[in-house]
Enzyme design. Sequence first.
Site, PDB file in Angstrom:
ATOM      1  N   ARG A 149      76.507 -44.379 -89.920  1.00 55.82           N
ATOM      2  CA  ARG A 149      75.722 -44.387 -88.697  1.00 55.82           C
ATOM      3  C   ARG A 149      74.403 -43.636 -88.856  1.00 55.82           C
ATOM      4  O   ARG A 149      74.258 -42.786 -89.732  1.00 55.82           O
ATOM      5  CB  ARG A 149      76.506 -43.727 -87.551  1.00 55.82           C
TER       6      ARG A 149
ATOM      7  N   GLN B 242      71.524 -25.150 -75.993  1.00 57.66           N
ATOM      8  CA  GLN B 242      70.627 -24.347 -76.837  1.00 57.66           C
ATOM      9  C   GLN B 242      70.277 -23.010 -76.199  1.00 57.66           C
ATOM     10  O   GLN B 242      69.766 -22.114 -76.862  1.00 57.66           O
ATOM     11  CB  GLN B 242      69.333 -25.125 -77.105  1.00 57.66           C
TER      12      GLN B 242
ATOM     13  N   THR C 298      61.228 -17.395 -75.160  1.00 61.16           N
ATOM     14  CA  THR C 298      61.283 -18.840 -74.965  1.00 61.16           C
ATOM     15  C   THR C 298      61.970 -19.451 -76.169  1.00 61.16           C
ATOM     16  O   THR C 298      61.674 -19.103 -77.308  1.00 61.16           O
ATOM     17  CB  THR C 298      59.887 -19.471 -74.813  1.00 61.16           C
TER      18      THR C 298
ATOM     19  N   ARG D 181      59.492 -29.490 -74.959  1.00 61.89           N
ATOM     20  CA  ARG D 181      58.733 -30.396 -74.093  1.00 61.89           C
ATOM     21  C   ARG D 181      57.329 -30.647 -74.631  1.00 61.89           C
ATOM     22  O   ARG D 181      56.830 -31.763 -74.596  1.00 61.89           O
ATOM     23  CB  ARG D 181      58.650 -29.802 -72.680  1.00 61.89           C
TER      24      ARG D 181
ATOM     25  N   GLY E 293      58.997 -22.367 -58.363  1.00 56.66           N
ATOM     26  CA  GLY E 293      58.490 -21.661 -57.196  1.00 56.66           C
ATOM     27  C   GLY E 293      57.349 -20.719 -57.503  1.00 56.66           C
ATOM     28  O   GLY E 293      57.501 -19.499 -57.432  1.00 56.66           O
TER      29      GLY E 293
ATOM     30  N   ASP F 298      61.429 -22.359 -77.102  1.00 53.16           N
ATOM     31  CA  ASP F 298      60.441 -23.246 -77.722  1.00 53.16           C
ATOM     32  C   ASP F 298      59.535 -22.521 -78.714  1.00 53.16           C
ATOM     33  O   ASP F 298      58.828 -23.172 -79.494  1.00 53.16           O
ATOM     34  CB  ASP F 298      59.569 -23.900 -76.651  1.00 53.16           C
TER      35      ASP F 298
ATOM     36  N   GLY G 251      58.162 -16.484 -70.546  1.00 53.27           N
ATOM     37  CA  GLY G 251      57.383 -17.375 -71.388  1.00 53.27           C
ATOM     38  C   GLY G 251      55.935 -17.386 -70.954  1.00 53.27           C
ATOM     39  O   GLY G 251      55.509 -16.592 -70.101  1.00 53.27           O
ATOM     40  N   ASP G 252      55.168 -18.322 -71.504  1.00 54.75           N
ATOM     41  CA  ASP G 252      53.732 -18.324 -71.230  1.00 54.75           C
ATOM     42  C   ASP G 252      53.425 -18.556 -69.755  1.00 54.75           C
ATOM     43  O   ASP G 252      52.555 -17.887 -69.181  1.00 54.75           O
ATOM     44  CB  ASP G 252      53.008 -19.354 -72.110  1.00 54.75           C
ATOM     45  N   GLY G 253      54.148 -19.467 -69.108  1.00 49.28           N
ATOM     46  CA  GLY G 253      53.893 -19.730 -67.697  1.00 49.28           C
ATOM     47  C   GLY G 253      54.246 -18.551 -66.814  1.00 49.28           C
ATOM     48  O   GLY G 253      53.472 -18.157 -65.922  1.00 49.28           O
TER      49      GLY G 253
END
Length: 350
Positions: free
Chosen positions: A177, A276, A140, A186, A80, A142, A116-118
Site C-alpha cells: 500500500r 500530536q 507551538t 497549517r 476570541g 509548528d 505562539g506568534d499570534g
Amino acid sequence: MAINRIGVLTSGGDCAGLNAVIRAVTRRAILKYGWQVYGVNDGSHGLFDRPPRFQELTLPDFTGTVLRMGGTILGSVNSGDPFDFPMPDGTRQDRSAEIIDGYAQLGLDALIAIGGDGSLAILRELAQQGDWNLVGIPKTIDNDVDMTENAVGYVTAVDVATEALDRLQPTAASHNRVMILEVMGRDHGHIAINAGIAGGADVILIPEIPFDLDRIKSKFEDVLSEEGRSFALVIVAEGVRPIGETIDKNIGQYLGQHIAEMTGAETRVTVLGHTQRGRTPSPRDRLFASAFGIHAVDLVAEGKFDRMVAWSSRDCIDVPLADVVGHSRAVDPDGSIVRTARGLGICLGD
C-alpha cells in the site's frame, strides 16, 4: 522596580511541555526570589471574569507528575481576539480594556506569557496598552515562531509523527500500500519534513514547496523499478494545497484519491490531528521548557521586559518581542533540512 507577584498564563493551542514551563517559572520565582506566582486560567480569557480567574501556584502543586503531563494545568484558549471579540448577538467588540482591568485587579508586577506568534502579538499589544511588564515564552508544535530554533511542544510533535510512520511502514509493506500520513502544519512544514526524514518517507509535501502530482507518480515508479518495492510512505502537512486548484476535502484525502487513480495503488490515509498535541512531553521538550521558564523569571528580576526567551546555538537567549511578532519561521527551501531530504532521494513534489 520591586517585584512581589508575577503572573503566568498559557495561550493558544495546547502542546506538550507547557506544564514543565509553568513548573520552572514557579520554582525559580519562589526558590530564588521569594515571589508570589499567580497562574491565570484559560489564557487571557481568565482576565475577563470578575473576579479574575486564577490560582496561586506553590511548590506543593508540582509533584513529580506535573512535569510529565501533557496539556496545561492552567487551561488555554485559541480563539476570541480581545480587540475584536465575537459577541453572542453576532457583533464584535473591543474588550481589551476588560482584560487590562483584570490584570490590574490581580496586582501583578509582571506577566510571563507562553504562546505562539499570534498569542504573543495580541498579548504584546495588551501589554503596551495596559503598561504591563511582559516576557514571552515560545510554544507551538509548528515551530514557526521567529527568532528561536525551538519552541516548546515541537520536538514531541515530531516524535509522535515519526512514531506514526514507524507503525505505518510494516502495514504498508505487508499489503503493498501507499500510506499517507497527514500532520499538523497549517502554514509551515517543520513537522512534516523532520518526521519524514526521520521516519523514512518516500514523499514529503510541505506548504513552502509547491507540488506536482506527476512528480509524485514518477517517484512511485522509481521506488518500484530501482528499489524493488511495491509500497511507499507519504507525509504531508495539513496546509499543503495543489497549485491552482480548490479542494473541498483535507489534503490527505485528496492525495489518497489522486495517487490511487494515477498509479492503481491501494492507498490509506491517516490524519494524526490532535494526537500530536496531547502526548507526554519528550525529554528535550522538558529541557527547553525548563530552560525557558528559568530564563523568563530571571529577565523579570533584571527588569528586562518586552522580550521573548529563545533557543539559539545550544543556548537559551532572549530577543525583542518586537522582532518576533508579525513574522514567522518557515522551512527554508534551500536550507540543510531540505538538502538532506533531497540527498536521500525523497520526493518533495517539485
